[in-house]
Motif scaffolding. Structure first.
Motif, short mmCIF file in Angstrom:
data_model
loop_
_atom_site.label_atom_id
_atom_site.label_comp_id
_atom_site.label_asym_id
_atom_site.label_seq_id
_atom_site.Cartn_x
_atom_site.Cartn_y
_atom_site.Cartn_z
N SER A 41 -66.15 -46.49 -31.46
CA SER A 41 -65.27 -45.43 -31.00
C SER A 41 -63.95 -45.98 -30.45
CB SER A 41 -65.96 -44.60 -29.91
OG SER A 41 -66.19 -45.40 -28.77
N GLY A 42 -63.94 -47.26 -30.08
CA GLY A 42 -62.74 -47.86 -29.52
C GLY A 42 -62.54 -47.52 -28.06
N ASN A 43 -63.49 -46.81 -27.45
CA ASN A 43 -63.36 -46.42 -26.05
C ASN A 43 -64.22 -47.31 -25.16
OD1 ASN A 43 -61.68 -44.35 -26.75
ND2 ASN A 43 -63.24 -42.78 -26.69
N ASP A 44 -63.79 -47.43 -23.93
CA ASP A 44 -64.52 -48.20 -22.94
C ASP A 44 -65.77 -47.41 -22.52
OD1 ASP A 44 -65.04 -50.15 -20.94
OD2 ASP A 44 -64.05 -48.87 -19.46
N LEU A 45 -66.88 -48.10 -22.35
CA LEU A 45 -68.13 -47.45 -21.97
C LEU A 45 -68.01 -46.77 -20.61
CD1 LEU A 45 -71.08 -46.84 -22.57
CD2 LEU A 45 -71.67 -49.03 -21.56
N ASN A 46 -67.37 -47.42 -19.66
CA ASN A 46 -67.22 -46.84 -18.33
C ASN A 46 -66.39 -45.56 -18.36
OD1 ASN A 46 -68.76 -48.82 -17.08
ND2 ASN A 46 -66.99 -50.16 -16.81
N ALA A 47 -65.33 -45.57 -19.14
CA ALA A 47 -64.49 -44.36 -19.26
C ALA A 47 -65.27 -43.23 -19.93
CB ALA A 47 -63.24 -44.67 -20.06
N ALA A 48 -66.06 -43.57 -20.94
CA ALA A 48 -66.86 -42.55 -21.63
C ALA A 48 -67.91 -41.96 -20.70
CB ALA A 48 -67.50 -43.15 -22.88
N LEU A 49 -68.53 -42.79 -19.87
CA LEU A 49 -69.52 -42.29 -18.91
C LEU A 49 -68.87 -41.40 -17.86
CD1 LEU A 49 -71.71 -45.48 -18.44
CD2 LEU A 49 -72.43 -43.32 -19.47
N ALA A 50 -67.67 -41.78 -17.42
CA ALA A 50 -66.94 -40.94 -16.46
C ALA A 50 -66.58 -39.60 -17.09
CB ALA A 50 -65.69 -41.66 -15.99
N ASP A 51 -66.13 -39.62 -18.35
CA ASP A 51 -65.81 -38.37 -19.06
C ASP A 51 -67.04 -37.49 -19.20
OD1 ASP A 51 -63.18 -39.14 -19.32
OD2 ASP A 51 -63.38 -39.83 -21.40
N LEU A 52 -68.18 -38.11 -19.47
CA LEU A 52 -69.43 -37.35 -19.60
C LEU A 52 -69.76 -36.63 -18.30
CD1 LEU A 52 -71.96 -36.60 -21.25
CD2 LEU A 52 -73.01 -38.68 -20.36
N THR A 53 -69.61 -37.32 -17.18
CA THR A 53 -69.88 -36.70 -15.88
C THR A 53 -68.91 -35.57 -15.59
OG1 THR A 53 -70.73 -38.80 -15.07
CG2 THR A 53 -70.13 -37.18 -13.42
N ILE A 54 -67.64 -35.78 -15.89
CA ILE A 54 -66.63 -34.74 -15.66
C ILE A 54 -66.93 -33.50 -16.49
CG2 ILE A 54 -64.20 -34.16 -16.05
CD1 ILE A 54 -63.59 -37.13 -15.30
#
Length: 81
Positions: A41-54
């Motif tokens: 996906s080219g995305n950072d795992l931490n950013a993706a997890l934060a987006d999931l929570t939001i």
């Protein structure tokens, strides 16, 4: 603001939240797979997890809007009857 407008806004918010959760889940699944370019996906795992929570919280808040609109509508119907 009328009840149907609040209800519609809540449903739109739920749909947006679900779309965001699906995108974040896809980003999480593709994070850390640089060896397979078509899967990454080219995305950072931490950013993706934060987006999931939001997005999860946004969907939950919209659900409460729908529940409140439903309660108000039920009360209005009881008052009219």
């Amino acid at each position: 603001m009328n009840v149907s407008s609040a209800l519609q806004t809540g449903v739109i918010g739920i749909n947006r939240g679900l779309d965001g959760v699906q995108k974040a889940a896809s980003d999480i699944a593709g994070a850390g797979k640089p060896q397979a370019a078509e899967e990454a996906s080219g995305n950072d795992l931490n950013a993706a997890l934060a987006d999931l929570t939001i997005e999860k919280n946004a969907a939950a808040a919209s659900t409460k809007v729908v529940q409140s609109a439903d309660e108000v509508l039920g009360t209005l119907i009881d008052v009219r009857v």
